[in-house]
Design a protein around this motif. Sequence first.
Motif, PDB file in Angstrom:
ATOM      1  N   GLU A  23      -2.375  16.173 -18.803  1.00 26.56           N
ATOM      2  CA  GLU A  23      -3.153  17.001 -17.888  1.00 26.56           C
ATOM      3  C   GLU A  23      -4.205  18.101 -17.914  1.00 26.56           C
ATOM      4  O   GLU A  23      -5.258  18.046 -17.014  1.00 26.56           O
ATOM      5  CB  GLU A  23      -1.908  18.335 -17.538  1.00 26.56           C
ATOM      6  N   ARG A  50      -6.972  15.451 -17.660  1.00 25.53           N
ATOM      7  CA  ARG A  50      -7.310  15.206 -16.311  1.00 25.53           C
ATOM      8  C   ARG A  50      -7.956  16.165 -15.755  1.00 25.53           C
ATOM      9  O   ARG A  50      -9.791  15.907 -14.633  1.00 25.53           O
ATOM     10  CB  ARG A  50      -6.265  14.641 -15.476  1.00 25.53           C
ATOM     11  N   LYS A  51      -8.005  17.650 -16.051  1.00 26.05           N
ATOM     12  CA  LYS A  51      -8.593  18.989 -15.024  1.00 26.05           C
ATOM     13  C   LYS A  51      -9.371  18.144 -15.857  1.00 26.05           C
ATOM     14  O   LYS A  51     -11.239  19.080 -14.918  1.00 26.05           O
ATOM     15  CB  LYS A  51      -7.243  20.395 -15.495  1.00 26.05           C
ATOM     16  N   LYS A  81     -11.560  15.828 -16.329  1.00 28.66           N
ATOM     17  CA  LYS A  81     -12.570  15.067 -16.272  1.00 28.66           C
ATOM     18  C   LYS A  81     -12.610  15.186 -13.872  1.00 28.66           C
ATOM     19  O   LYS A  81     -13.775  15.681 -13.952  1.00 28.66           O
ATOM     20  CB  LYS A  81     -11.609  13.554 -16.329  1.00 28.66           C
ATOM     21  N   GLU A  82     -11.793  15.847 -14.334  1.00 22.66           N
ATOM     22  CA  GLU A  82     -11.969  16.676 -12.836  1.00 22.66           C
ATOM     23  C   GLU A  82     -12.788  17.123 -12.472  1.00 22.66           C
ATOM     24  O   GLU A  82     -13.477  17.503 -11.560  1.00 22.66           O
ATOM     25  CB  GLU A  82     -10.176  17.532 -12.083  1.00 22.66           C
ATOM     26  N   GLU A  88     -16.535  16.523 -12.747  1.00 16.49           N
ATOM     27  CA  GLU A  88     -16.386  15.836 -11.332  1.00 16.49           C
ATOM     28  C   GLU A  88     -17.522  17.184 -10.551  1.00 16.49           C
ATOM     29  O   GLU A  88     -18.801  17.066  -9.452  1.00 16.49           O
ATOM     30  CB  GLU A  88     -15.942  14.574 -11.289  1.00 16.49           C
ATOM     31  N   ALA A  89     -16.185  18.129  -9.894  1.00 13.51           N
ATOM     32  CA  ALA A  89     -16.804  18.956  -8.683  1.00 13.51           C
ATOM     33  C   ALA A  89     -17.391  19.735  -9.738  1.00 13.51           C
ATOM     34  O   ALA A  89     -18.652  19.940  -8.524  1.00 13.51           O
ATOM     35  CB  ALA A  89     -15.316  20.114  -9.163  1.00 13.51           C
ATOM     36  N   GLU A 106     -17.833  16.188 -19.715  1.00 16.25           N
ATOM     37  CA  GLU A 106     -17.165  16.399 -19.795  1.00 16.25           C
ATOM     38  C   GLU A 106     -16.307  17.616 -21.412  1.00 16.25           C
ATOM     39  O   GLU A 106     -16.625  18.337 -21.345  1.00 16.25           O
ATOM     40  CB  GLU A 106     -15.865  15.912 -20.042  1.00 16.25           C
ATOM     41  N   VAL A 113     -11.037  24.454  -7.606  1.00 14.45           N
ATOM     42  CA  VAL A 113     -10.593  23.100  -8.051  1.00 14.45           C
ATOM     43  C   VAL A 113      -9.037  23.460  -9.289  1.00 14.45           C
ATOM     44  O   VAL A 113      -8.375  23.341  -8.343  1.00 14.45           O
ATOM     45  CB  VAL A 113     -11.103  22.607  -8.989  1.00 14.45           C
TER      46      VAL A 113
END
Length: 70
Positions: free
Chosen positions: A17, A20-21, A23-24, A27-28, A33, A57
């Motif tokens: 988790e 993934r956060k 990475k998210e 990108e945002a 990273e 996000v």
Amino acid sequence: MVFSDYMNSLSSERMSEKGRKVKELAEAVCKSEVVIYNWIGGRSTPNKLERKTISGVLNIPEEELFPDAK
């Protein structure tokens, strides 16, 4: 819960988790990273626009994530 506490509370297994956060968020805000991990570790801080994006996000109020930000 402040940003670093929130992110550190997420599971840290490979591509968990937290991964993934991170990475998210990267990108945002169009950052690497590594930059996100620097923010989590307190080595640098996001600017106002980045804080607002992070808040959106994560769906957590900006004032809660970054209480000391001006």
